[in-house]
Design a protein around this motif. Sequence first.
Motif, PDB file in Angstrom:
ATOM      1  N   PHE A  87       0.825  -1.201   0.000  1.00 45.95           N
ATOM      2  CA  PHE A  87       0.000   0.000   0.000  1.00 45.95           C
ATOM      3  C   PHE A  87       0.866   1.260   0.000  1.00 45.95           C
ATOM      4  N   VAL A  88       2.048   1.141   0.554  1.00 49.12           N
ATOM      5  CA  VAL A  88       3.001   2.260   0.474  1.00 49.12           C
ATOM      6  C   VAL A  88       3.363   2.496  -0.987  1.00 49.12           C
ATOM      7  N   ILE A  89       3.682   1.435  -1.677  1.00 50.29           N
ATOM      8  CA  ILE A  89       4.052   1.536  -3.094  1.00 50.29           C
ATOM      9  C   ILE A  89       2.878   2.079  -3.910  1.00 50.29           C
ATOM     10  N   GLY A  90       1.671   1.559  -3.645  1.00 49.15           N
ATOM     11  CA  GLY A  90       0.477   2.037  -4.347  1.00 49.15           C
ATOM     12  C   GLY A  90       0.185   3.496  -4.045  1.00 49.15           C
ATOM     13  N   GLY A  91       0.374   3.925  -2.809  1.00 53.81           N
ATOM     14  CA  GLY A  91       0.151   5.325  -2.430  1.00 53.81           C
ATOM     15  C   GLY A  91       1.117   6.262  -3.120  1.00 53.81           C
ATOM     16  N   VAL A  92       2.375   5.847  -3.220  1.00 56.50           N
ATOM     17  CA  VAL A  92       3.378   6.667  -3.913  1.00 56.50           C
ATOM     18  C   VAL A  92       3.024   6.760  -5.402  1.00 56.50           C
ATOM     19  N   ALA A  93       2.604   5.629  -5.982  1.00 61.07           N
ATOM     20  CA  ALA A  93       2.213   5.646  -7.399  1.00 61.07           C
ATOM     21  C   ALA A  93       1.012   6.563  -7.630  1.00 61.07           C
ATOM     22  N   ALA A  94       0.053   6.526  -6.718  1.00 58.30           N
ATOM     23  CA  ALA A  94      -1.111   7.404  -6.845  1.00 58.30           C
ATOM     24  C   ALA A  94      -0.716   8.869  -6.689  1.00 58.30           C
ATOM     25  N   ALA A  95       0.226   9.157  -5.794  1.00 58.27           N
ATOM     26  CA  ALA A  95       0.707  10.540  -5.622  1.00 58.27           C
ATOM     27  C   ALA A  95       1.400  11.026  -6.895  1.00 58.27           C
ATOM     28  N   VAL A  96       2.173  10.153  -7.520  1.00 57.68           N
ATOM     29  CA  VAL A  96       2.843  10.515  -8.775  1.00 57.68           C
ATOM     30  C   VAL A  96       1.805  10.746  -9.868  1.00 57.68           C
ATOM     31  N   THR A  97       0.727   9.965  -9.835  1.00 59.25           N
ATOM     32  CA  THR A  97      -0.336  10.122 -10.827  1.00 59.25           C
ATOM     33  C   THR A  97      -0.983  11.509 -10.746  1.00 59.25           C
ATOM     34  N   CYS A  98      -0.944  12.111  -9.565  1.00 59.72           N
ATOM     35  CA  CYS A  98      -1.512  13.464  -9.397  1.00 59.72           C
ATOM     36  C   CYS A  98      -0.829  14.477 -10.314  1.00 59.72           C
ATOM     37  N   ILE A  99       0.414  14.210 -10.691  1.00 62.04           N
ATOM     38  CA  ILE A  99       1.132  15.116 -11.601  1.00 62.04           C
ATOM     39  C   ILE A  99       0.459  15.127 -12.978  1.00 62.04           C
ATOM     40  N   PHE A 100      -0.088  13.976 -13.378  1.00 62.85           N
ATOM     41  CA  PHE A 100      -0.610  13.816 -14.729  1.00 62.85           C
ATOM     42  C   PHE A 100      -2.119  14.020 -14.855  1.00 62.85           C
ATOM     43  N   THR A 101      -2.850  13.797 -13.764  1.00 61.29           N
ATOM     44  CA  THR A 101      -4.308  13.931 -13.853  1.00 61.29           C
ATOM     45  C   THR A 101      -4.890  14.377 -12.518  1.00 61.29           C
ATOM     46  N   ASP A 102      -6.006  15.066 -12.582  1.00 62.46           N
ATOM     47  CA  ASP A 102      -6.727  15.486 -11.389  1.00 62.46           C
ATOM     48  C   ASP A 102      -7.829  14.486 -11.020  1.00 62.46           C
ATOM     49  N   SER A 103      -8.012  13.478 -11.843  1.00 61.76           N
ATOM     50  CA  SER A 103      -9.097  12.519 -11.631  1.00 61.76           C
ATOM     51  C   SER A 103      -8.785  11.596 -10.445  1.00 61.76           C
ATOM     52  N   ILE A 104      -9.620  11.714  -9.417  1.00 60.52           N
ATOM     53  CA  ILE A 104      -9.453  10.851  -8.240  1.00 60.52           C
ATOM     54  C   ILE A 104      -9.728   9.399  -8.611  1.00 60.52           C
ATOM     55  N   LEU A 105     -10.640   9.174  -9.548  1.00 60.38           N
ATOM     56  CA  LEU A 105     -10.942   7.817  -9.996  1.00 60.38           C
ATOM     57  C   LEU A 105      -9.696   7.166 -10.595  1.00 60.38           C
ATOM     58  N   ILE A 106      -9.015   7.880 -11.489  1.00 67.55           N
ATOM     59  CA  ILE A 106      -7.805   7.337 -12.110  1.00 67.55           C
ATOM     60  C   ILE A 106      -6.718   7.107 -11.055  1.00 67.55           C
ATOM     61  N   SER A 142      -0.848  -1.566  -6.110  1.00 65.03           N
ATOM     62  CA  SER A 142      -0.803  -2.321  -4.852  1.00 65.03           C
ATOM     63  C   SER A 142      -0.988  -3.814  -5.104  1.00 65.03           C
ATOM     64  N   LEU A 143      -1.967  -4.167  -5.937  1.00 64.53           N
ATOM     65  CA  LEU A 143      -2.212  -5.579  -6.238  1.00 64.53           C
ATOM     66  C   LEU A 143      -1.055  -6.224  -6.991  1.00 64.53           C
ATOM     67  N   VAL A 144      -0.532  -5.503  -7.977  1.00 65.51           N
ATOM     68  CA  VAL A 144       0.598  -6.044  -8.738  1.00 65.51           C
ATOM     69  C   VAL A 144       1.805  -6.245  -7.818  1.00 65.51           C
ATOM     70  N   ALA A 145       2.079  -5.281  -6.960  1.00 68.84           N
ATOM     71  CA  ALA A 145       3.197  -5.410  -6.024  1.00 68.84           C
ATOM     72  C   ALA A 145       2.966  -6.587  -5.073  1.00 68.84           C
ATOM     73  N   LEU A 146       1.745  -6.724  -4.608  1.00 66.81           N
ATOM     74  CA  LEU A 146       1.409  -7.834  -3.716  1.00 66.81           C
ATOM     75  C   LEU A 146       1.589  -9.175  -4.418  1.00 66.81           C
ATOM     76  N   THR A 203      -7.146   6.461  -7.913  1.00 69.45           N
ATOM     77  CA  THR A 203      -7.553   5.300  -7.120  1.00 69.45           C
ATOM     78  C   THR A 203      -7.306   4.006  -7.878  1.00 69.45           C
ATOM     79  N   ILE A 204      -7.607   4.005  -9.162  1.00 73.83           N
ATOM     80  CA  ILE A 204      -7.351   2.815  -9.991  1.00 73.83           C
ATOM     81  C   ILE A 204      -5.852   2.513 -10.021  1.00 73.83           C
ATOM     82  N   VAL A 205      -5.024   3.543 -10.168  1.00 75.36           N
ATOM     83  CA  VAL A 205      -3.573   3.352 -10.149  1.00 75.36           C
ATOM     84  C   VAL A 205      -3.142   2.784  -8.798  1.00 75.36           C
TER      85      VAL A 205
END
Length: 144
Positions: free
Chosen positions: A31-50, A59-63, A52-54
């Motif tokens: 979830f740490v890895i997924g959270g960092v990826a989602a934070a990085v995604t904020c640079i590219f999009t404002d969509s909370i849905l996207i 997180s699942l792929v890392a798991l 969250t999907i990231v």
Amino acid sequence: MENYIVFVWIIFAVFMLVCEALTTQLVSIWFVIGGVAAAVTCIFTDSILIQTIVFVTVSLVALLATRPLVKKFLENKKEPTNSDRLIGRVGIVTMDIVNSLGEGQVNVDGKIWSAKSADEREIKSGANVRISAIEGVKLVVEVM
């Protein structure tokens, strides 16, 4: 969208990292890895849905990618003890073995061990027995 959402993801990732640090097992590092990826995604999009999907996808792929490997290294391995070498050996009953009374002793290699019968039968003193298992501090024996 507001810029604060990136801080939400970073705070979430830090919180998960703290949770991970407080445990002895790897339970939230993904979830740490997924959270960092989602934070990085904020640079590219404002969509909370996207975002969250990231988060969920990463997180699942890392798991899925690391859990079997981590589990293999963290798995508790049974450490054989010196007493394990007694299994299969022969001993002599020095005190009648009566399981219902919790009594019985066997001499193996010059050492006296508490013993119990594997099949619940009483075994008389002087009988030769084979050690089939060890339960706690008692030998489990069978008449030869």
